[in-house]
Design a protein around this motif. Sequence first.
Motif, short mmCIF file in Angstrom:
data_model
loop_
_atom_site.label_atom_id
_atom_site.label_comp_id
_atom_site.label_asym_id
_atom_site.label_seq_id
_atom_site.Cartn_x
_atom_site.Cartn_y
_atom_site.Cartn_z
N ALA A 1 3.33 11.87 -8.05
CA ALA A 1 2.47 12.83 -7.35
C ALA A 1 3.24 13.59 -6.47
O ALA A 1 2.91 14.81 -6.28
CB ALA A 1 1.46 11.99 -6.28
N ASN A 2 4.36 13.09 -5.97
CA ASN A 2 5.53 13.94 -5.21
C ASN A 2 6.54 14.08 -5.96
O ASN A 2 7.07 12.95 -6.45
CB ASN A 2 5.71 13.32 -3.75
CG ASN A 2 4.58 13.57 -2.56
OD1 ASN A 2 3.58 14.14 -3.04
ND2 ASN A 2 4.71 13.32 -1.64
N GLN B 1 3.87 4.73 1.79
CA GLN B 1 2.98 5.37 1.11
C GLN B 1 3.78 6.77 0.21
O GLN B 1 3.26 7.14 -0.71
CB GLN B 1 1.77 5.91 2.09
CG GLN B 1 1.04 5.23 2.56
CD GLN B 1 1.39 4.44 3.86
OE1 GLN B 1 2.48 4.45 4.23
NE2 GLN B 1 0.45 4.02 4.56
N GLN B 2 4.75 7.16 1.00
CA GLN B 2 5.51 8.22 0.62
C GLN B 2 6.29 7.60 -1.02
O GLN B 2 6.33 8.34 -1.76
CB GLN B 2 6.54 8.83 1.35
CG GLN B 2 5.91 9.57 2.35
CD GLN B 2 6.94 9.82 3.47
OE1 GLN B 2 7.36 9.12 4.29
NE2 GLN B 2 6.99 11.29 3.72
N ARG C 1 4.61 7.27 -8.54
CA ARG C 1 3.56 7.81 -9.41
C ARG C 1 3.66 9.51 -9.96
O ARG C 1 2.97 9.48 -10.96
CB ARG C 1 2.26 8.04 -8.55
CG ARG C 1 1.54 6.54 -8.23
CD ARG C 1 0.04 6.72 -7.91
NE ARG C 1 -0.02 7.93 -7.16
CZ ARG C 1 -0.31 7.87 -5.92
NH1 ARG C 1 -0.18 6.97 -5.14
NH2 ARG C 1 -0.52 9.06 -5.29
N GLN D 1 5.14 5.44 -2.88
CA GLN D 1 4.15 5.16 -3.60
C GLN D 1 3.96 6.69 -4.43
O GLN D 1 3.81 6.77 -5.60
CB GLN D 1 2.83 4.69 -3.30
CG GLN D 1 2.58 3.35 -2.97
CD GLN D 1 1.21 3.13 -2.29
OE1 GLN D 1 0.68 3.90 -1.63
NE2 GLN D 1 0.98 1.88 -2.56
N LYS D 2 3.97 7.84 -3.80
CA LYS D 2 3.78 8.93 -4.33
C LYS D 2 4.74 9.29 -5.29
O LYS D 2 4.71 9.88 -6.21
CB LYS D 2 3.45 9.91 -3.37
CG LYS D 2 2.13 9.76 -2.52
CD LYS D 2 1.84 10.78 -1.40
CE LYS D 2 0.69 10.83 -0.83
NZ LYS D 2 0.27 12.10 0.01
#
Length: 164
Positions: free
Chosen positions: A66-67, A57-58, A64, A60-61
């Motif tokens: 996002a992080n 999930q990290q 994207r 993925q972020k």
Amino acid sequence: MQTETGAPRGRRAGAGRPKTGKPNPIDVHVGSRVRLRRTLLGMSQEKLGEAIGLTFQQVQKYERGANRIGASRLFDLSRVLDVPVSFFFDDMPVEAASARVDDEDESGATEERSAGAYEPDPMAKRETLELVRAYYKISDPSVRKRLFELTKAVASAAVAEAAE
């Protein structure tokens, strides 16, 4: 709890995402380059996460945008993905390169910056990667060359048709 300035304790005043909630175009570009390299290597997000001590999930972020990816994490990614750190910044669009780095924009220029919608690199799209992989699975070089020429001809015809 808040500090005397009214900012939440433990956070710098002015730090964080822009008020629009959209990721910084630089972070999006770097993330797309991580995804590009990972998929070219045929590595899953889970495997990449395990290699650098993160959950999928990290990853993925990060991919994207996002992080934001810190310097030490970017260095780890470059080692695991076997590319120089500069790879993540290659082919950066002008819009991304000229984006503000500090994320916080008191002057209201955030709207001006986000007015031109950021288009991700077409090389980072799954369709492109699948096409390239399938192309290189063709073992006969003459068949590959004919397919390449056919694709170029179809693209030229489409461009000519659109111009009419």
